[in-house]
Motif scaffolding. Structure first.
Motif, PDB file in Angstrom:
ATOM      1  N   GLU A 108       0.839  -1.199   0.000  1.00 36.15           N
ATOM      2  CA  GLU A 108       0.000   0.000   0.000  1.00 36.15           C
ATOM      3  C   GLU A 108       0.878   1.256   0.000  1.00 36.15           C
ATOM      4  O   GLU A 108       2.072   1.202   0.342  1.00 36.15           O
ATOM      5  CB  GLU A 108      -0.892   0.002   1.242  1.00 36.15           C
ATOM      6  N   GLY A 109       0.252   2.382  -0.325  1.00 37.67           N
ATOM      7  CA  GLY A 109       0.991   3.633  -0.544  1.00 37.67           C
ATOM      8  C   GLY A 109       1.640   4.245   0.676  1.00 37.67           C
ATOM      9  O   GLY A 109       2.371   5.235   0.549  1.00 37.67           O
ATOM     10  N   GLY A 110       1.414   3.689   1.866  1.00 37.99           N
ATOM     11  CA  GLY A 110       2.091   4.226   3.058  1.00 37.99           C
ATOM     12  C   GLY A 110       2.949   3.171   3.734  1.00 37.99           C
ATOM     13  O   GLY A 110       3.413   3.365   4.864  1.00 37.99           O
ATOM     14  N   THR A 111       3.162   2.051   3.066  1.00 39.99           N
ATOM     15  CA  THR A 111       3.942   0.956   3.682  1.00 39.99           C
ATOM     16  C   THR A 111       5.400   1.389   3.833  1.00 39.99           C
ATOM     17  O   THR A 111       6.010   1.910   2.900  1.00 39.99           O
ATOM     18  CB  THR A 111       3.865  -0.312   2.801  1.00 39.99           C
ATOM     19  N   SER A 112       5.923   1.145   5.011  1.00 40.09           N
ATOM     20  CA  SER A 112       7.296   1.602   5.269  1.00 40.09           C
ATOM     21  C   SER A 112       8.306   0.562   4.783  1.00 40.09           C
ATOM     22  O   SER A 112       7.982  -0.621   4.601  1.00 40.09           O
ATOM     23  CB  SER A 112       7.493   1.878   6.757  1.00 40.09           C
ATOM     24  N   GLN A 113       9.542   1.033   4.628  1.00 36.99           N
ATOM     25  CA  GLN A 113      10.639   0.129   4.257  1.00 36.99           C
ATOM     26  C   GLN A 113      10.777  -0.960   5.310  1.00 36.99           C
ATOM     27  O   GLN A 113      11.001  -2.131   4.995  1.00 36.99           O
ATOM     28  CB  GLN A 113      11.963   0.921   4.172  1.00 36.99           C
ATOM     29  N   GLY A 114      10.638  -0.557   6.590  1.00 40.09           N
ATOM     30  CA  GLY A 114      10.816  -1.513   7.695  1.00 40.09           C
ATOM     31  C   GLY A 114       9.754  -2.595   7.680  1.00 40.09           C
ATOM     32  O   GLY A 114      10.045  -3.766   7.947  1.00 40.09           O
ATOM     33  N   VAL A 115       8.503  -2.220   7.353  1.00 34.98           N
ATOM     34  CA  VAL A 115       7.418  -3.210   7.328  1.00 34.98           C
ATOM     35  C   VAL A 115       7.689  -4.256   6.247  1.00 34.98           C
ATOM     36  O   VAL A 115       7.573  -5.460   6.477  1.00 34.98           O
ATOM     37  CB  VAL A 115       6.045  -2.513   7.115  1.00 34.98           C
ATOM     38  N   LEU A 116       8.090  -3.803   5.043  1.00 39.08           N
ATOM     39  CA  LEU A 116       8.351  -4.788   3.975  1.00 39.08           C
ATOM     40  C   LEU A 116       9.561  -5.660   4.330  1.00 39.08           C
ATOM     41  O   LEU A 116       9.539  -6.879   4.136  1.00 39.08           O
ATOM     42  CB  LEU A 116       8.561  -4.091   2.618  1.00 39.08           C
ATOM     43  N   LYS A 117      10.591  -5.024   4.891  1.00 40.09           N
ATOM     44  CA  LYS A 117      11.794  -5.800   5.254  1.00 40.09           C
ATOM     45  C   LYS A 117      11.424  -6.901   6.269  1.00 40.09           C
ATOM     46  O   LYS A 117      11.790  -8.072   6.100  1.00 40.09           O
ATOM     47  CB  LYS A 117      12.849  -4.854   5.854  1.00 40.09           C
ATOM     48  N   ALA A 118      10.663  -6.517   7.312  1.00 38.62           N
ATOM     49  CA  ALA A 118      10.300  -7.487   8.351  1.00 38.62           C
ATOM     50  C   ALA A 118       9.403  -8.584   7.766  1.00 38.62           C
ATOM     51  O   ALA A 118       9.559  -9.769   8.090  1.00 38.62           O
ATOM     52  CB  ALA A 118       9.597  -6.766   9.500  1.00 38.62           C
ATOM     53  N   PHE A 119       8.468  -8.177   6.888  1.00 40.98           N
ATOM     54  CA  PHE A 119       7.553  -9.154   6.281  1.00 40.98           C
ATOM     55  C   PHE A 119       8.340 -10.195   5.484  1.00 40.98           C
ATOM     56  O   PHE A 119       8.097 -11.394   5.587  1.00 40.98           O
ATOM     57  CB  PHE A 119       6.553  -8.416   5.374  1.00 40.98           C
ATOM     58  N   LEU A 120       9.293  -9.715   4.707  1.00 41.96           N
ATOM     59  CA  LEU A 120      10.077 -10.647   3.889  1.00 41.96           C
ATOM     60  C   LEU A 120      10.936 -11.545   4.776  1.00 41.96           C
ATOM     61  O   LEU A 120      11.050 -12.756   4.540  1.00 41.96           O
ATOM     62  CB  LEU A 120      10.947  -9.887   2.883  1.00 41.96           C
ATOM     63  N   GLN A 121      11.524 -10.948   5.815  1.00 36.09           N
ATOM     64  CA  GLN A 121      12.352 -11.770   6.716  1.00 36.09           C
ATOM     65  C   GLN A 121      11.526 -12.896   7.334  1.00 36.09           C
ATOM     66  O   GLN A 121      11.975 -14.025   7.458  1.00 36.09           O
ATOM     67  CB  GLN A 121      12.915 -10.896   7.834  1.00 36.09           C
ATOM     68  N   ASP A 122      10.269 -12.570   7.709  1.00 36.85           N
ATOM     69  CA  ASP A 122       9.416 -13.568   8.370  1.00 36.85           C
ATOM     70  C   ASP A 122       8.885 -14.616   7.401  1.00 36.85           C
ATOM     71  O   ASP A 122       8.786 -15.791   7.742  1.00 36.85           O
ATOM     72  CB  ASP A 122       8.209 -12.882   9.031  1.00 36.85           C
ATOM     73  N   HIS A 123       8.486 -14.173   6.190  1.00 39.67           N
ATOM     74  CA  HIS A 123       7.744 -15.093   5.302  1.00 39.67           C
ATOM     75  C   HIS A 123       8.521 -15.552   4.070  1.00 39.67           C
ATOM     76  O   HIS A 123       8.240 -16.611   3.523  1.00 39.67           O
ATOM     77  CB  HIS A 123       6.436 -14.438   4.850  1.00 39.67           C
ATOM     78  N   PHE A 124       9.437 -14.711   3.606  1.00 41.60           N
ATOM     79  CA  PHE A 124      10.201 -15.064   2.386  1.00 41.60           C
ATOM     80  C   PHE A 124      11.673 -14.688   2.600  1.00 41.60           C
ATOM     81  O   PHE A 124      12.197 -13.775   1.946  1.00 41.60           O
ATOM     82  CB  PHE A 124       9.650 -14.296   1.165  1.00 41.60           C
ATOM     83  N   PRO A 125      12.350 -15.369   3.528  1.00 38.35           N
ATOM     84  CA  PRO A 125      13.699 -14.919   3.914  1.00 38.35           C
ATOM     85  C   PRO A 125      14.725 -14.964   2.784  1.00 38.35           C
ATOM     86  O   PRO A 125      15.775 -14.338   2.901  1.00 38.35           O
ATOM     87  CB  PRO A 125      14.082 -15.886   5.047  1.00 38.35           C
ATOM     88  N   HIS A 126      14.387 -15.655   1.693  1.00 37.96           N
ATOM     89  CA  HIS A 126      15.335 -15.704   0.568  1.00 37.96           C
ATOM     90  C   HIS A 126      15.071 -14.582  -0.441  1.00 37.96           C
ATOM     91  O   HIS A 126      15.642 -14.582  -1.520  1.00 37.96           O
ATOM     92  CB  HIS A 126      15.265 -17.076  -0.095  1.00 37.96           C
ATOM     93  N   LEU A 127      14.144 -13.646  -0.095  1.00 37.48           N
ATOM     94  CA  LEU A 127      13.878 -12.511  -0.983  1.00 37.48           C
ATOM     95  C   LEU A 127      14.129 -11.206  -0.239  1.00 37.48           C
ATOM     96  O   LEU A 127      13.982 -11.136   0.982  1.00 37.48           O
ATOM     97  CB  LEU A 127      12.413 -12.527  -1.456  1.00 37.48           C
ATOM     98  N   ARG A 128      14.481 -10.165  -0.978  1.00 31.97           N
ATOM     99  CA  ARG A 128      14.626  -8.852  -0.359  1.00 31.97           C
ATOM    100  C   ARG A 128      14.367  -7.754  -1.380  1.00 31.97           C
ATOM    101  O   ARG A 128      14.305  -8.018  -2.583  1.00 31.97           O
ATOM    102  CB  ARG A 128      16.018  -8.682   0.228  1.00 31.97           C
TER     103      ARG A 128
END
Ligand SMILES: Cc1cc2nc3c(=O)[nH]c(=O)nc-3n(C[C@H](O)[C@H](O)[C@H](O)COP(=O)(O)OP(=O)(O)OC[C@H]3O[C@@H](n4cnc5c(N)ncnc54)[C@H](O)[C@@H]3O)c2cc1C
Length: 459
Positions: A108-128
């Protein structure tokens, strides 16, 4: 005004609208050097439809709209120069989708860098994704709206080049999808075979629409990262060293920095070389390639690798918190940088200019550059620290940054995330027909001139 307030309450609800003096004060400024200006209202929508209704209201009332992420661009881009409604995007902060195999995310248009980073670390750790060194609370949409750069910019270009699709609310209220999502459910490319309309919004600093969804390329997240620090006191060699390093086509990121304090760093140019791998073998192979690439400078004793010791952890931090330490923010200090995009071969001239400006305006500098897209260009940051309580110093910083922009333009560079004064300087020098084209685009998209007015004002 009270009618507008009531309408905003009706659209967003009580918890997402404010015109209290303390909140307007907060939204009147950013951490940079520009003079604050109060908005009339602040809203924090939760949906695209709410944004659409706010824009329709703004059109009806001819009141400015200023989209805001985290307000950390430093160059006053979210200061409501002409008042109006600040739209704080931070409540629209969800990661909506990750397509693992096609390697993209939709946020979404207000999603922070930190939120996406944490989401990927939790669910898709091989992606960034290409994380900038900006604070984690800064937003992805704002970063692409200003052509930001991040950890993967050396390999893949500006973060805005990594956009795979957009949802935008136009200044006239229509909701548009750009790229593959305009034809189907997939967000894999912003211009697969269509005219690339993303350019109507990327780099426009919120003056042509509000990004409510962003599709973004993701990249492999290797298991290991490492860093080497190559140092020379011969500024004229920096571009040649970078040429050799980028020839390798295997480095994650390359930053060059120089600063007068602490003394151990003075008069040296530090080239931080980041590389990644899935195995020790891959890391050691890349390290050897790096050493081989710059061996000639070691042989002539013009440069050498620096032992990193405790600095290694700091350099590997993403984002790098040490940047803020330079400004002593907790004690009320700050910093701002002019960051022209320019040719790597001009590194010595820019470095000399920073030192000259720091001396002339009696300021503390810390400069860095980031290699973009395998060496096609670099972002050169001319950065000065300041103490907000010292008004004479604030004036000196403004003058120094303005002179830095003049210099960059003289050198054929492009000001990056320019403040409104630098935007005017840029437009004045622009090819008149290109400027006319910008004016046509802006007038067509924003006929009432309500979007972030004061910025990219072409007419
Ligand atoms: C210590 C430090 C390090 C930094 N390092 C980097 C770095 O490595 N790379 C980098 O690129 N930047 C860096 N920055 C600069 C800046 O913080 C980033 O570019 C950041 O992405 C800005 O995000 P924001 O949410 O704070 O933007 P804001 O300041 O809120 O907005 C920036 C612009 O985008 C517009 N905008 C915001 N949201 C939207 C939207 N949804 N739709 C349309 N327009 C919108 C605003 O109107 C404004 O014009 C750094 C800053 C600091 C303080």
């Amino acid at each position: 005004m009270s009618d507008i307030f009531k309408s905003l309450l009706g659209i967003i609800g009580e918890r997402g609208v404010s015109n209290t003096p303390e909140e307007l004060w907060f939204y009147s400024r950013d951490p940079g050097v520009l003079t604050p200006h109060l908005p009339d209202f602040v809203v924090a929508p939760k949906t695209t439809e709410q944004i659409q209704k706010v824009i329709q209201l703004a059109n009806q009332e001819k009141i400015p709209i200023v989209p805001m992420g985290n307000g950390m661009a430093l160059t006053g881009l979210v200061i409501p120069l002409k008042g109006g409604i600040v739209i704080d995007m931070k409540r629209m902060n969800r990661v909506l989708e990750v397509n693992e195999k096609a390697r993209y995310a939709v946020v979404e248009g207000g999603t922070s860098q930190g939120v996406l980073k944490a989401f990927l670390q939790d669910h898709f750790p091989h992606l960034r994704h290409s994380l900038p060194d900006a604070p984690p609370a800064t937003t992805i949409a704002a970063n692409v709206a200003l052509h930001g750069q991040g950890r993967l910019t050396q390999q893949y270009g500006f973060n805005s080049d990594m956009v795979t699709g957009l949802e935008v609310v136009l200044p006239t209220g229509e909701i548009c999808r750009i790229g593959s999502p305009s034809l189907g459910p997939y967000w894999f490319s912003k211009s697969p075979s269509l005219p690339d309309l993303s350019g109507l919004f990327l780099g426009w600093l919120g003056t042509t629409g509000i990004l409510t969804k962003v599709g973004l390329k993701l990249y492999p997240n290797k298991k290991m990262r490492d860093v080497e620090l190559f140092v020379t006191d011969r500024v004229e060699l920096v571009s040649e060293i970078l040429y050799k390093l980028t020839h390798l086509e295997m480095l994650e990121d390359i930053n060059i920095w120089f600063q007068p304090m602490p003394l151990v760093f003075k008069d040296n140019y530090h080239i931080t070389i980041y590389f990644t791998g899935d195995t020790e073998e891959e890391i050691e192979f890349k390290r050897k390639m790096i050493w081989d690439a710059v061996q000639e400078f070691i042989d002539t004793k013009d440069a050498g690798f620096m032992g990193l010791g405790y600095m290694k952890g700091t350099l590997l931090e993403t984002p790098q918190r040490s940047l803020a330490a330079f400004a002593d923010v907790p004690k009320g200090g700050g910093f701002e940088y002019s960051g022209p995009i320019t040719l790597i071969e001009f590194f010595p001239q820019y470095a000399a200019k920073v030192i000259e400006l720091a001396k002339k305006y009696q300021l503390l500098y810390a400069s860095s550059a980031r290699v973009i897209s395998g060496g096609h260009s670099m972002m050169f940051s001319i950065s000065f620290a300041f103490n907000r309580a010292d008004s004479a110093m604030m004036t000196r910083v403004k003058e120094a940054l303005s002179e830095a922009t003049e210099f960059a333009l003289d050198m054929g560079g492009l000001p990056w995330k320019p403040n409104f004064v630098e935007q005017k300087m840029t437009l004045e020098r622009m090819d008149p027909n290109t400027r006319k084209l910008l004016e046509m685009v802006k007038k067509t998209l924003d006929p009432q001139g309500i979007m972030n007015p004061g910025n990219w004002e072409v007419s």
